[in-house]
Design a protein around this motif. Structure first.
Motif, PDB file in Angstrom:
ATOM      1  N   ASP A 164       0.848  -1.193   0.000  1.00 35.10           N
ATOM      2  CA  ASP A 164       0.000   0.000   0.000  1.00 35.10           C
ATOM      3  C   ASP A 164       0.893   1.255   0.000  1.00 35.10           C
ATOM      4  OD1 ASP A 164      -1.781   2.026   0.419  1.00 35.10           O
ATOM      5  OD2 ASP A 164      -2.568   1.271   2.313  1.00 35.10           O
ATOM      6  N   LYS A 177       0.626   4.128   1.056  1.00 35.58           N
ATOM      7  CA  LYS A 177       0.690   4.851   2.331  1.00 35.58           C
ATOM      8  C   LYS A 177       1.620   4.170   3.333  1.00 35.58           C
ATOM      9  CE  LYS A 177      -3.989   6.659   1.844  1.00 35.58           C
ATOM     10  NZ  LYS A 177      -5.379   6.646   2.381  1.00 35.58           N
ATOM     11  N   ARG A 178       1.883   2.871   3.121  1.00 36.12           N
ATOM     12  CA  ARG A 178       2.717   2.099   4.049  1.00 36.12           C
ATOM     13  C   ARG A 178       4.162   1.956   3.583  1.00 36.12           C
ATOM     14  NH1 ARG A 178       2.553   0.549   8.861  1.00 36.12           N
ATOM     15  NH2 ARG A 178       3.448  -1.466   8.347  1.00 36.12           N
ATOM     16  N   LYS A 196       6.987   3.645   5.643  1.00 35.74           N
ATOM     17  CA  LYS A 196       7.125   3.041   6.973  1.00 35.74           C
ATOM     18  C   LYS A 196       7.811   1.682   6.882  1.00 35.74           C
ATOM     19  CE  LYS A 196       3.133   5.367   9.031  1.00 35.74           C
ATOM     20  NZ  LYS A 196       1.790   5.203   9.606  1.00 35.74           N
ATOM     21  N   VAL A 197       7.412   0.887   5.880  1.00 33.97           N
ATOM     22  CA  VAL A 197       8.022  -0.436   5.696  1.00 33.97           C
ATOM     23  C   VAL A 197       9.505  -0.287   5.380  1.00 33.97           C
ATOM     24  CG1 VAL A 197       8.071  -2.490   4.220  1.00 33.97           C
ATOM     25  CG2 VAL A 197       5.879  -1.558   4.986  1.00 33.97           C
ATOM     26  N   GLU A 251       3.374  -7.258   3.220  1.00 30.55           N
ATOM     27  CA  GLU A 251       4.640  -6.543   3.336  1.00 30.55           C
ATOM     28  C   GLU A 251       5.809  -7.512   3.513  1.00 30.55           C
ATOM     29  OE1 GLU A 251       4.151  -4.072   6.722  1.00 30.55           O
ATOM     30  OE2 GLU A 251       2.589  -2.840   5.802  1.00 30.55           O
TER      31      GLU A 251
END
Length: 198
Positions: A31, A33-34, A37-38, A102
């Motif tokens: 995603d 949006k992720r 962060k990942v 992820e």
């Protein structure tokens, strides 16, 4: 070797520009949006693993009854599998994950950032000059920080290349990774045979 030279050496081994297409390929199914962060999570895992290996690598391998060559051989096998998936794409991308899933530690943190060559270099630094561990720590963190900065801008590269450009680069990187992985495997075998013959 001084701190600056060690940092440059480690940065070249980490090869963030060469790994950029692979990171984009792995993360494009996550995603949007992720993604950041990942990527930050995987970069932090890689840093922790680098520092653990710098300080405890030799002891850990001895405790597990492993030789340093096994790190190179195992890393070569993992990279070979990743390379084949880049050349022959499958649903779910390089890792074969369902859309939205992820990656976790493998293959981004290990072996793409903290790969066998980098871990071997850290072991070499720690063994050759154990009195300079602060210098090696600074060099490791500096090389990691530069790599992290480059990889965090992977989204701009993705937008610039487009889907067709990314597909072409993926296959090219897959071919290069095949050669690198085979060389890592052969280096590990040759080092093992050389030490066994002594």
């Amino acid at each position: 070797m001084d701190t600056v030279t060690a940092a440059i050496t480690l940065l070249l081994i980490m090869n963030p520009l060469g790994n950029l297409p692979i990171f984009i390929s792995v993360l494009r199914h996550v995603d949007p949006k992720r993604r950041r962060k990942v990527l930050i999570r995987e970069l932090l895992f890689a840093l922790v693993f680098m520092l653990l290996f710098l300080y405890l690598g030799t002891s850990l391998l001895t405790w597990l009854g492993l030789r340093q060559e096994s790190v190179s051989i195992a890393g070569g096998i993992i990279l070979f599998i990743i390379a084949l998936r880049l050349i022959f794409p499958q649903p779910g991308g390089v890792l074969g994950l369902p859309a939205g899933d992820e990656p976790f530690i493998v293959p981004l943190a290990i072996p793409l950032i903290s790969g066998p060559s980098l871990l071997a270099a850290l072991l070499l630094l720690a063994n050759q000059a154990p009195d300079q561990m602060l210098d090696w720590t600074i060099a490791s963190v500096a090389a990691w920080a530069i790599s992290a900065t480059i990889l965090l801008f992977s989204g701009f590269v993705l937008r610039a290349l487009g889907q067709r450009g990314l597909n072409a680069i993926e296959r090219l990187m897959g071919m290069i990774l095949v050669m690198i992985s085979v060389q890592m495997f052969l280096d590990g075998i040759m080092a093992y045979l050389a030490k066994s013959a002594v």
